[in-house]
Write an enzyme that holds these catalytic residues in place. Structure first.
Site, short mmCIF file in Angstrom:
data_model
loop_
_atom_site.label_atom_id
_atom_site.label_comp_id
_atom_site.label_asym_id
_atom_site.label_seq_id
_atom_site.Cartn_x
_atom_site.Cartn_y
_atom_site.Cartn_z
N ASN A 9 0.87 -1.17 0.00
CA ASN A 9 0.00 0.00 0.00
C ASN A 9 0.91 1.23 0.00
O ASN A 9 1.49 1.55 1.02
CB ASN A 9 -0.89 -0.02 1.25
N LYS A 11 0.09 4.22 -0.25
CA LYS A 11 -0.59 5.39 0.33
C LYS A 11 -0.37 6.61 -0.59
O LYS A 11 -0.26 6.43 -1.80
CB LYS A 11 -0.10 5.65 1.75
N HIS A 98 -9.60 0.72 4.57
CA HIS A 98 -8.35 0.96 5.29
C HIS A 98 -8.64 1.90 6.46
O HIS A 98 -9.46 2.82 6.34
CB HIS A 98 -7.31 1.56 4.34
N GLU A 100 -7.14 4.34 7.62
CA GLU A 100 -6.94 5.77 7.35
C GLU A 100 -8.16 6.36 6.66
O GLU A 100 -8.52 7.52 6.88
CB GLU A 100 -5.66 5.98 6.51
N GLU A 170 -5.90 -5.61 10.07
CA GLU A 170 -4.92 -4.56 10.36
C GLU A 170 -5.28 -3.90 11.68
O GLU A 170 -6.13 -3.00 11.72
CB GLU A 170 -4.93 -3.50 9.25
N SER A 216 2.92 -2.63 10.39
CA SER A 216 4.36 -2.63 10.64
C SER A 216 5.03 -3.97 10.32
O SER A 216 5.97 -4.38 11.00
CB SER A 216 4.65 -2.21 12.09
N GLY A 237 2.62 -1.39 4.32
CA GLY A 237 2.68 0.05 4.05
C GLY A 237 4.12 0.49 3.84
O GLY A 237 4.69 0.34 2.75
N GLY A 238 4.75 0.99 4.89
CA GLY A 238 6.10 1.57 4.81
C GLY A 238 7.09 0.71 4.05
O GLY A 238 7.81 1.21 3.17
C1 PEP Z 1 -0.98 -0.19 5.83
O1 PEP Z 1 -0.96 0.96 5.44
O2 PEP Z 1 -1.89 -0.93 5.46
C2 PEP Z 1 0.08 -0.66 6.72
C3 PEP Z 1 -0.01 -1.87 7.23
O3 PEP Z 1 1.12 0.21 6.98
P1 PEP Z 1 2.51 -0.13 7.72
O4 PEP Z 1 3.01 -1.42 7.13
O5 PEP Z 1 3.39 1.03 7.41
O6 PEP Z 1 2.21 -0.28 9.18
#
Ligand code: PEP
Length: 254
Positions: A9, A11, A98, A100, A170, A216, A237-238
Site C-alpha cells: 500500500n 498510500k 483501510h 486511514e 490490520e 508494521s 505500508g512503509g
Molecule cells: C498499511 O498501510 O496498510 C500498513 C499496514 O502500513 P505499515 O506497514 O506502514 O504499518
C-alpha cells in the site's frame, strides 16, 4: 489451497516517475527471485495505475490495485474515481476500509458495503480491511469490533462474490507505528475471522479465503507472521516503498 498474497500500500507517496521506477524494479525482482505461487500486488495512487498495469502485463505473479473507489457508478462527483475507471486501467484489486479512510474520511461499514458491491460489480477484487483501535483492544472489544466490521461490510455478499474478496486484518494500533502484533495475537484474530467466515458461509469458503496481516510488517517479522496457519500474506505500508524490503517479504512464501 488458498492464494498467498503480499500487497503493498503506497498510500499518498511517490510522484509518477518515482512510482514507475519502483514498480519496474519490483517486476524485475519478482521475475528473478520469486519461485513460489504467491502474488505480489502493488496498490498505488490512481495516477500510476495504467502505467503499472502495462508493466505488469505478462507477469502473473504481479498485479496492481487502487486504494479507494467512489461508491457511485458514475456522475457528478467532482474529483472522484469510479470502480469502472479503475478497472479500465488494468488494475485487478482495490483496498477498501483501510483504517486511514475510516478515520480521516469518515468511511463506515455501511458505505464500505456499497463500495464492495460496486467494486465486485466492476470486476475488481476488494482487499477489505478490518481491525480494532488501541482503545478497543484495551477494552477487550476487539472480537466484537471485527465481527461487526465483517457482518456489516462483507457478509451480505453471495458466496460467489465473497470468493473474489481478500480480507486484511490490520490492528489500527500497529499501522505505521512500528508496533507489530505478535504472531500469536495475529493468529488468534485470523483464526477468529476464518471461523466467522465459516459460520456465515461454509467451512470450504473459509478454507479458501485469503486473510492478510497488516501493521508494521517488515522482512524481519514477516517469516514468523506468515508461518501462522491462518495468515496468508500481508498488507504492507512503509516497507512496500523499498523494493528490497518488499521483495524480501514477498519471498517469505518461496
Ligand atoms: C498499511 O498501510 O496498510 C500498513 C499496514 O502500513 P505499515 O506497514 O506502514 O504499518
Amino acid at each position: 489451497m488458498r492464494k498467498k498474497i503480499v500487497a503493498g500500500n503506497w498510500k499518498m507517496n511517490l510522484d509518477y516517475n518515482e512510482g514507475l521506477s519502483l514498480f519496474s524494479e519490483i517486476v524485475n525482482m519478482v521475475k528473478d527471485e520469486v519461485t513460489g505461487q504467491q502474488q505480489a500486488v502493488v496498490c498505488s495512487p490512481f495516477i500510476h495505475l495504467y502505467s503499472l498495469a502495462q508493466l505488469a502485463k505478462g507477469h502473473d505473479k504481479v498485479a496492481v490495485g487502487a486504494q479507494n473507489i467512489n461508491d457511485h457508478e458514475a456522475g457528478a462527483y467532482t474529483g472522484e474515481t469510479s470502480a469502472k475507471m479503475v478497472k479500465s486501467t488494468g488494475a485487478a484489486y482495490v483496498i477498501l476500509g483501510h483504517s486511514e479512510r475510516r478515520q480521516y474520511f469518515g468511511e463506515d461499514n455501511k458505505l464500505l458495503a456499497v463500495k464492495t458491491d460496486v467494486a465486485l460489480k466492476n470486476g475488481l477484487k476488494p482487499i477489505f480491511c478490518i481491525g480494532e483501535t488501541l482503545d478497543e483492544r484495551e477494552a477487550e472489544q476487539h472480537f466484537d469490533v471485527i465481527k461487526t466490521q465483517l457482518q456489516e461490510g462483507v457478509f451480505h455478499l453471495s458466496t460467489e462474490e465473497f470468493s473474489q474478496t481478500v480480507l486484511a486484518y490490520e490492528p489500527v494500533w500497529a499501522i505505521g507505528t512500528g508496533k507489530t502484533a505478535t504472531a500469536e495475537q495475529a493468529q488468534e484474530i485470523h483464526a477468529f475471522i476464518r471461523e466467522q467466515v465459516a459460520n456465515n458461509y461454509t467451512q470450504e469458503v473459509a478454507d479458501n479465503t485469503t486473510i492478510l496481516y497488516g501493521g508494521s510488517a517488515n522482512p524481519k517479522n514477516a517469516p514468523e507472521l506468515f508461518a501462522q496457519p491462518d495468515i496468508d500474506g500481508g498488507l504492507i505500508g512503509g516497507a512496500s516503498l523499498k523494493s528490497r524490503d518488499f521483495l524480501d517479504i514477498v519471498k517469505v512464501f518461496n
